[in-house]
Design an enzyme around this catalytic site. Structure first.
Site, PDB file in Angstrom:
ATOM      1  N   HIS A 131       1.591   4.174  -3.096  1.00 21.21           N
ATOM      2  CA  HIS A 131       1.589   5.673  -3.051  1.00 21.21           C
ATOM      3  C   HIS A 131       2.698   6.476  -3.352  1.00 21.21           C
ATOM      4  O   HIS A 131       2.559   7.492  -4.168  1.00 21.21           O
ATOM      5  CB  HIS A 131       1.725   6.205  -1.241  1.00 21.21           C
ATOM      6  CG  HIS A 131       0.173   6.050  -0.545  1.00 21.21           C
ATOM      7  ND1 HIS A 131      -0.899   6.799  -1.114  1.00 21.21           N
ATOM      8  CD2 HIS A 131      -0.213   5.446   0.532  1.00 21.21           C
ATOM      9  CE1 HIS A 131      -1.903   6.539  -0.304  1.00 21.21           C
ATOM     10  NE2 HIS A 131      -1.614   5.862   0.661  1.00 21.21           N
ATOM     11  N   GLU A 144      -6.264   7.032  -1.070  1.00 19.23           N
ATOM     12  CA  GLU A 144      -6.272   5.813  -0.345  1.00 19.23           C
ATOM     13  C   GLU A 144      -6.768   4.480  -0.969  1.00 19.23           C
ATOM     14  O   GLU A 144      -6.359   3.339  -0.893  1.00 19.23           O
ATOM     15  CB  GLU A 144      -6.978   6.180   1.092  1.00 19.23           C
ATOM     16  CG  GLU A 144      -6.266   7.131   1.887  1.00 19.23           C
ATOM     17  CD  GLU A 144      -4.772   6.388   2.120  1.00 19.23           C
ATOM     18  OE1 GLU A 144      -4.436   5.336   2.339  1.00 19.23           O
ATOM     19  OE2 GLU A 144      -3.974   7.528   2.109  1.00 19.23           O
ATOM     20  N   HIS A 176       0.802  -1.127   0.059  1.00 22.34           N
ATOM     21  CA  HIS A 176       0.197  -0.026   0.047  1.00 22.34           C
ATOM     22  C   HIS A 176       0.847   1.266  -0.163  1.00 22.34           C
ATOM     23  O   HIS A 176       0.499   2.112  -0.897  1.00 22.34           O
ATOM     24  CB  HIS A 176      -0.847  -0.022   1.348  1.00 22.34           C
ATOM     25  CG  HIS A 176      -1.567   1.220   1.391  1.00 22.34           C
ATOM     26  ND1 HIS A 176      -2.888   1.329   1.019  1.00 22.34           N
ATOM     27  CD2 HIS A 176      -1.379   2.466   1.985  1.00 22.34           C
ATOM     28  CE1 HIS A 176      -3.405   2.462   1.235  1.00 22.34           C
ATOM     29  NE2 HIS A 176      -2.527   3.108   1.904  1.00 22.34           N
ATOM     30  N   GLU A 177       1.854   1.274   0.777  1.00 24.01           N
ATOM     31  CA  GLU A 177       2.988   2.425   0.837  1.00 24.01           C
ATOM     32  C   GLU A 177       3.733   2.605  -0.373  1.00 24.01           C
ATOM     33  O   GLU A 177       3.869   3.647  -0.848  1.00 24.01           O
ATOM     34  CB  GLU A 177       3.696   2.281   2.117  1.00 24.01           C
ATOM     35  CG  GLU A 177       2.946   2.270   3.552  1.00 24.01           C
ATOM     36  CD  GLU A 177       1.915   3.211   3.802  1.00 24.01           C
ATOM     37  OE1 GLU A 177       2.121   4.090   3.188  1.00 24.01           O
ATOM     38  OE2 GLU A 177       0.961   3.155   4.339  1.00 24.01           O
TER      39      GLU A 177
END
Length: 218
Positions: free
Chosen positions: A72, A138, A68-69
């Site tokens: 980003h 997100e 997930h990071e």
């Protein structure tokens, strides 16, 4: 790297799958499970995970959070956030300038009221838009993480554990504006409160995130 060789190896492999350079990796001493990413582009990427996350989450869950990071970083979300925040701040300043200009220009009462209303409402609208952009990022990072790992369950389970732990932890009564402004960096808002409405939240509700993850093709 010597202290957490398995984590470094895992992040390196995930970064390769994501098509970006391996970011610098840091471990925070925070006991609450969470993580965040920063860096204006993939070459300057940084991922930080808390000790609480490493202690409380299973390997597949940590993998989902890391992916997930990385998403980003791949999507340049830190840069986008900075641009959106700058534009929102500029709009708020222009609204205030318009009010004071009308005040010193000796405008009539009706125009003064309109200028005052504009000054009050404009920053609120700008904030709502900025929060909406953050929530969209997100959702996108969650979907990207599923595609990177090929696994929905890891991230879903991680988000549920992180959310549960944040709710269980004592509310932070003295959160500064500087701290709160960085809440959008985390995978789960560490300063969230029950009274915070959906439209002013940096993160989507957990239920919506889980639904989005469940509908993402692996």
């Amino acid at each position: 790297k010597q202290e957490y060789p398995e984590l470094h190896d895992k992040v390196g492999k995930l970064a390769k799958k994501a098509g970006i350079p391996k970011p610098r990796l840091y471990i925070s001493s925070m006991k609450v499970p969470n993580a965040f990413a920063t860096g204006r582009n993939p070459d300057k990427g940084v991922v930080c995970v808390t000790q609480g996350l490493l202690d409380q989450l299973e390997k597949d869950e940590v993998k989902g959070v890391a992916a997930h990071e990385l998403a980003h970083i791949k999507n340049r979300d830190t840069l986008i956030n900075a641009v959106v925040a700058t534009v929102a701040g500029a709009v708020a300043m222009l609204a205030e300038l318009a009010f004071w200009s009308s005040l010193f220009a000796g405008e009539d009462e009706g125009e003064m009221v309109s200028a005052l209303a504009f000054m009050i409402v404009t920053p609120i609208i700008a904030t709502i838009i900025r929060m909406a952009v953050s929530r969209t990022m997100e959702f996108r990072a969650d979907s990207e993480a599923v595609k990177i790992t090929g696994n929905r369950e890891g991230l879903s389970s991680a988000l549920q554990k992180i959310s549960s732990e944040n709710k269980r932890s004592k509310p932070q009564k003295h959160v500064s504006k500087v701290q709160e402004s960085g809440a959008n960096l985390f995978i789960e808002n560490p300063f969230s409160a029950d009274k915070m409405t959906k439209y002013f939240s940096t993160h989507p509700p957990l239920e919506e995130r889980l639904e989005n993850i469940g509908s993402t093709e692996v």
